[in-house]
Design a protein around this motif. Structure first.
Motif, PDB file in Angstrom:
ATOM      1  N   GLU A 101      19.502  12.706  94.507  1.00 57.05           N
ATOM      2  CA  GLU A 101      20.795  13.018  94.201  1.00 57.05           C
ATOM      3  C   GLU A 101      21.810  12.615  95.454  1.00 57.05           C
ATOM      4  OE1 GLU A 101      23.568  16.591  92.665  1.00 57.05           O
ATOM      5  OE2 GLU A 101      21.595  16.345  92.101  1.00 57.05           O
ATOM      6  N   ARG A 102      23.057  12.503  96.190  1.00 56.00           N
ATOM      7  CA  ARG A 102      23.785  12.057  96.850  1.00 56.00           C
ATOM      8  C   ARG A 102      23.549  13.457  97.596  1.00 56.00           C
ATOM      9  NH1 ARG A 102      28.234   9.051  96.254  1.00 56.00           N
ATOM     10  NH2 ARG A 102      27.192   7.140  96.037  1.00 56.00           N
ATOM     11  N   TRP A 103      23.489  13.714  98.738  1.00 52.79           N
ATOM     12  CA  TRP A 103      23.815  14.644  99.384  1.00 52.79           C
ATOM     13  C   TRP A 103      23.050  15.942  99.365  1.00 52.79           C
ATOM     14  CZ3 TRP A 103      29.695  13.980  97.969  1.00 52.79           C
ATOM     15  CH2 TRP A 103      30.334  12.601  99.201  1.00 52.79           C
ATOM     16  N   ARG A 104      21.770  16.017  98.752  1.00 54.69           N
ATOM     17  CA  ARG A 104      20.932  16.583  98.492  1.00 54.69           C
ATOM     18  C   ARG A 104      19.755  16.204  99.546  1.00 54.69           C
ATOM     19  NH1 ARG A 104      24.541  18.457  97.146  1.00 54.69           N
ATOM     20  NH2 ARG A 104      24.823  20.240  94.949  1.00 54.69           N
ATOM     21  N   LEU A 162      38.052  10.747 103.815  1.00 57.94           N
ATOM     22  CA  LEU A 162      37.143   9.503 102.300  1.00 57.94           C
ATOM     23  C   LEU A 162      38.615   9.336 100.813  1.00 57.94           C
ATOM     24  CD1 LEU A 162      34.310  11.624 102.436  1.00 57.94           C
ATOM     25  CD2 LEU A 162      34.905   8.863 103.145  1.00 57.94           C
ATOM     26  N   VAL A 163      39.390  10.725 101.401  1.00 56.80           N
ATOM     27  CA  VAL A 163      40.269  11.100 100.183  1.00 56.80           C
ATOM     28  C   VAL A 163      40.980  10.188 100.033  1.00 56.80           C
ATOM     29  CG1 VAL A 163      42.391  12.535  99.341  1.00 56.80           C
ATOM     30  CG2 VAL A 163      39.773  13.509  99.446  1.00 56.80           C
ATOM     31  N   ASP A 164      41.962   9.855 101.775  1.00 57.92           N
ATOM     32  CA  ASP A 164      42.517   8.517 101.688  1.00 57.92           C
ATOM     33  C   ASP A 164      41.858   7.357 101.349  1.00 57.92           C
ATOM     34  OD1 ASP A 164      44.758  10.738 101.903  1.00 57.92           O
ATOM     35  OD2 ASP A 164      44.619  10.319 104.579  1.00 57.92           O
ATOM     36  N   PRO A 180      43.029  11.298  93.562  1.00 58.82           N
ATOM     37  CA  PRO A 180      44.241  11.670  93.134  1.00 58.82           C
ATOM     38  C   PRO A 180      44.404  13.018  93.192  1.00 58.82           C
ATOM     39  CG  PRO A 180      42.186  12.279  90.853  1.00 58.82           C
ATOM     40  CD  PRO A 180      42.240  10.750  92.730  1.00 58.82           C
ATOM     41  N   LYS A 181      45.408  13.962  93.480  1.00 58.37           N
ATOM     42  CA  LYS A 181      45.687  15.087  94.225  1.00 58.37           C
ATOM     43  C   LYS A 181      45.543  16.176  93.071  1.00 58.37           C
ATOM     44  CE  LYS A 181      49.873  12.998  96.837  1.00 58.37           C
ATOM     45  NZ  LYS A 181      51.450  13.441  97.453  1.00 58.37           N
ATOM     46  N   ILE A 182      44.348  16.351  93.276  1.00 58.57           N
ATOM     47  CA  ILE A 182      43.864  17.175  92.267  1.00 58.57           C
ATOM     48  C   ILE A 182      42.811  18.680  93.807  1.00 58.57           C
ATOM     49  CG2 ILE A 182      43.513  16.133  90.390  1.00 58.57           C
ATOM     50  CD1 ILE A 182      40.430  15.398  91.135  1.00 58.57           C
ATOM     51  N   SER A 183      42.584  19.020  92.689  1.00 61.37           N
ATOM     52  CA  SER A 183      41.816  20.544  93.833  1.00 61.37           C
ATOM     53  C   SER A 183      41.033  19.554  94.936  1.00 61.37           C
ATOM     54  CB  SER A 183      41.270  20.957  93.418  1.00 61.37           C
ATOM     55  OG  SER A 183      40.002  20.899  91.947  1.00 61.37           O
ATOM     56  N   ARG A 184      40.392  20.246  95.745  1.00 59.60           N
ATOM     57  CA  ARG A 184      38.992  19.622  96.728  1.00 59.60           C
ATOM     58  C   ARG A 184      37.612  19.026  96.050  1.00 59.60           C
ATOM     59  NH1 ARG A 184      41.921  18.397 102.106  1.00 59.60           N
ATOM     60  NH2 ARG A 184      39.582  19.003 102.480  1.00 59.60           N
ATOM     61  N   ARG A 185      37.752  19.934  95.125  1.00 58.74           N
ATOM     62  CA  ARG A 185      36.695  20.757  94.229  1.00 58.74           C
ATOM     63  C   ARG A 185      35.905  19.444  93.710  1.00 58.74           C
ATOM     64  NH1 ARG A 185      35.071  26.351  92.241  1.00 58.74           N
ATOM     65  NH2 ARG A 185      34.646  26.162  94.415  1.00 58.74           N
ATOM     66  N   GLU A 186      37.328  19.273  92.893  1.00 54.93           N
ATOM     67  CA  GLU A 186      37.555  18.137  92.101  1.00 54.93           C
ATOM     68  C   GLU A 186      36.933  17.077  92.548  1.00 54.93           C
ATOM     69  OE1 GLU A 186      39.909  19.565  88.412  1.00 54.93           O
ATOM     70  OE2 GLU A 186      41.151  19.074  90.076  1.00 54.93           O
ATOM     71  N   LEU A 227      33.973  11.921  94.611  1.00 53.58           N
ATOM     72  CA  LEU A 227      33.234  11.336  95.977  1.00 53.58           C
ATOM     73  C   LEU A 227      31.879  11.149  95.459  1.00 53.58           C
ATOM     74  CD1 LEU A 227      34.378  12.934  98.951  1.00 53.58           C
ATOM     75  CD2 LEU A 227      34.891  10.466  98.001  1.00 53.58           C
ATOM     76  N   LYS A 228      31.182  12.201  94.372  1.00 61.07           N
ATOM     77  CA  LYS A 228      30.099  11.547  94.195  1.00 61.07           C
ATOM     78  C   LYS A 228      29.571  10.764  93.364  1.00 61.07           C
ATOM     79  CE  LYS A 228      28.482  16.509  94.443  1.00 61.07           C
ATOM     80  NZ  LYS A 228      27.243  17.985  93.629  1.00 61.07           N
TER      81      LYS A 228
END
Length: 600
Positions: A40-43, A279-281, A286-292, A297-298
């Motif tokens: 899993e990514r980032w684990r 990374l977002v840029d 989309p302009k959603i919450s950073r958690r979303e 990104l995963k």
């Protein structure tokens, strides 16, 4: 009739692998041997699943996804081999990139087959560089064949192991949302598993643990491991020396060109936010919450992260302060003698003469017009800082002076002062010359064929690797005769170090004389620069010889300036508040935020 060489090895709890033998050098290569799996990514990675049947270990395996363009750090040092990371046959695979390449002489394999409980030969595990952004064990420049061949030639056989690890955003990335994501994962049972941003270092640890557990099957001695690495690989070794959870992985270490204070460890709430926004840029999320956004990104293919990491806006990726492995700016640790792994009995550290020449275009000033930006980036904006800067680097009036001065600045910042910091702290161990041996080396020799091209690189960052690993292309078509002989001597030096011949009691008749050049007392920067102690440093000279010389070359004022600069930066960083971006640039600390024009 000679017995058939052994090419099949059974690895307990994994399975059987089949390697291939070099047709003339009698070196058996086992490639793409898994030491871990990224589920899993980032684990944290897990140990590989066992297999049935015989696994083919004759072909290069997957490598971590990474940049494939002109901004790849490892491109410059790979010009001495025929390997091309842009080859379409290269397999970029986040999940299966955690593999090792093993190089061992057939006589070593025969010996362990005849005497399974034998002592075994020393092991040399190499951690590759590339700014934690690119590089792989598949590169010819990291092929251990000729090191092993030289070791047998001089009667000191070794095994060379070269692992991959996760890179850039896949192995060295954090942000507040990712910290929350990891810490809320109930599957991660231990505190160590909850480290965030340091998966690349954890991969290296897993690889070294694999060596310790399984190398005896190949005829290696698990208690005689030398970790050696260059650039970011050297930084990684420094981290392993300092992080308590990583102690005991090796008994000797060789650090080439960098140290852990070559670049500061990053913080999720500051640099991490900027990385996340990048990374977002880049992926136009989309302009959603950073958690979303993190959830999105995963799901992005790992190869896309490799391409995202190739931007010229991004420099070196590094470790992260996570409260688990790193509790503060790790550059402070390098100065603390008590942090060093007491199980390490010998350390050799050094750099090349023109470390900064490769970085003039990216970190330096190829023209006079860019010199002001170099000063802005590296000189503390204080009266004392500006005065010290002028004393060390002088007045710059022409393009040529700007190039030369900025090359010196970069060399001192990236390598010279960090190497000295590690040497100074390690020299204060109470068992210096009484169980712990410490060495410093200088690599002054350039490659004549490169010099003749008019590139003005000199003994540049990474040039030592061409002499050490000696890829066939370099030996046959690039090196002069004296460079071929020097390459043999460099390999001999590294091998004899791995054999413990740093200890006077373990020296043999043909042990290189330069291995007597130990640091014999604590390195005090003032005293050493004033007395210019001779005979305690190893120099690979421009004349293609090895000699003993004085310990420090840069001079007292140089290290005083960078020590002052480091303290100023640390103080500024500590005063930065959550979300502030002043005082930092992607991958490199600076003193004022670069203009928008500089980002483009």
């Amino acid at each position: 009739m000679a017995p058939e060489p052994i090419t099949d090895i059974h690895i307990p709890n994994q399975g059987t692998i089949r390697g291939s033998i070099h047709p003339t050098k009698r070196i058996v290569r086992f490639l793409n041997v898994p030491y871990g799996t990224v589920n899993e990514r980032w684990r944290p990675a897990s140990k590989p699943e066992p297999w049935t049947g015989i696994r083919d270990a004759t072909k290069q395996g997957p490598v971590s996804p990474q940049p494939r363009g002109p901004y790849r750090f490892s491109r410059a040092i790979n010009t001495y081999s025929g390997f091309d990371m842009d080859d379409e046959t290269i397999d970029f695979d986040e999940r299966h990139c955690l593999n090792v390449n093993i190089y061992v002489h057939e006589d070593t394999l025969a010996a362990v087959h005849e005497n399974p409980g034998g002592e075994g030969v020393p092991v040399m595990s190499y951690i590759h560089g590339g700014g934690n952004r690119d590089g792989a064990n598949a590169m010819d420049i990291y092929d251990g064949t000729n090191i092993v061949a030289e070791s047998v030639k001089i009667g000191r056989p070794v095994i060379v192991v070269v692992p991959n690890h996760r890179l850039h955003f896949l192995g060295f990335f954090s942000c507040p949302e990712l910290v929350e994501d990891v810490r809320s994962d109930e599957r991660l049972e231990t505190e160590y598993e909850q480290s965030v941003g340091n998966w690349g270092l954890m991969d290296q640890k897993l690889a070294l643990e694999w060596v310790k557990t399984h190398i005896s099957q190949f005829g290696g001695a698990p208690n005689q491991v030398t970790a050696f690495g260059e650039s970011a690989g050297s930084v990684g070794i420094n981290y392993h020396l300092m992080i308590p959870q990583h102690h005991g992985l090796f008994q000797r270490a060789i650090m080439q060109s960098c140290s852990m204070n070559s670049v500061a460890a990053y913080r999720p709430e500051l640099e991490g936010k900027v990385y996340f926004d990048y990374l977002v840029d880049y992926f136009k999320l989309p302009k959603i919450s950073r958690r979303e956004q993190l959830a999105l990104l995963k799901k992005i293919p790992s190869k896309e992260f490799g391409l995202a990491a190739e931007s010229p806006k991004l420099n070196m990726f590094t470790a992260w302060e996570d409260g688990v492995l790193l509790h503060e700016d790790a550059r402070k640790w390098v100065h603390k003698t008590e942090f060093y792994d007491r199980g390490v009995k010998a350390l050799m550290i050094g750099d090349t003469k023109e470390e900064g020449s490769l970085f003039i275009e990216t970190l330096g000033a190829p023209t006079l017009a860019r010199w002001g930006r170099v000063k802005q980036r590296f000189c503390p904006p204080t009266e004392e800082g500006r005065k010290a800067w002028k004393e060390v680097y002088g007045e710059v009036r022409t393009d040529e002076e700007a190039r030369n001065a900025s090359s010196r600045v970069t060399a001192d910042f990236v390598s010279g002062y960090p190497v000295f910091s590690t040497l100074r702290a390690a020299s204060k161990r109470e068992d210096l010359c009484k169980g712990f041996d410490l060495f410093q080396f200088y690599f002054d020799r350039s490659i004549r064929a490169v010099d003749e091209q008019g590139r003005n690189l000199g003994a540049h960052h990474g040039v030592d690797l061409a002499f050490l690993f000696a890829p066939d292309l370099a030996l046959e078509k690039v090196f002069t005769e004296e460079e071929v002989r020097l390459s043999e001597q460099v390999r001999k030096l590294w091998i004899q170090f791995a054999y413990g011949e740093t200890n006077e009691k373990q020296r043999k008749e043909d042990t290189l004389e330069v291995l007597r050049a130990r640091i014999q007392r604590p390195v005090d920067d003032y005293e050493y620069h004033q007395s210019r102690v001779d005979g305690e440093a190893i120099v690979i000279t421009d004349k293609a010889t090895m000699e003993r010389d004085q310990v420090s070359r840069a001079g007292r004022k140089v290290f005083e300036f960078w020590e002052q600069s480091e303290k100023w930066v640390s103080n500024e960083r500590e005063q930065m508040k959550d979300g502030e971006e002043e005082g930092w640039k992607y991958g490199i600390v600076t003193f004022t935020r670069p203009s928008q024009q500089e980002w483009s």
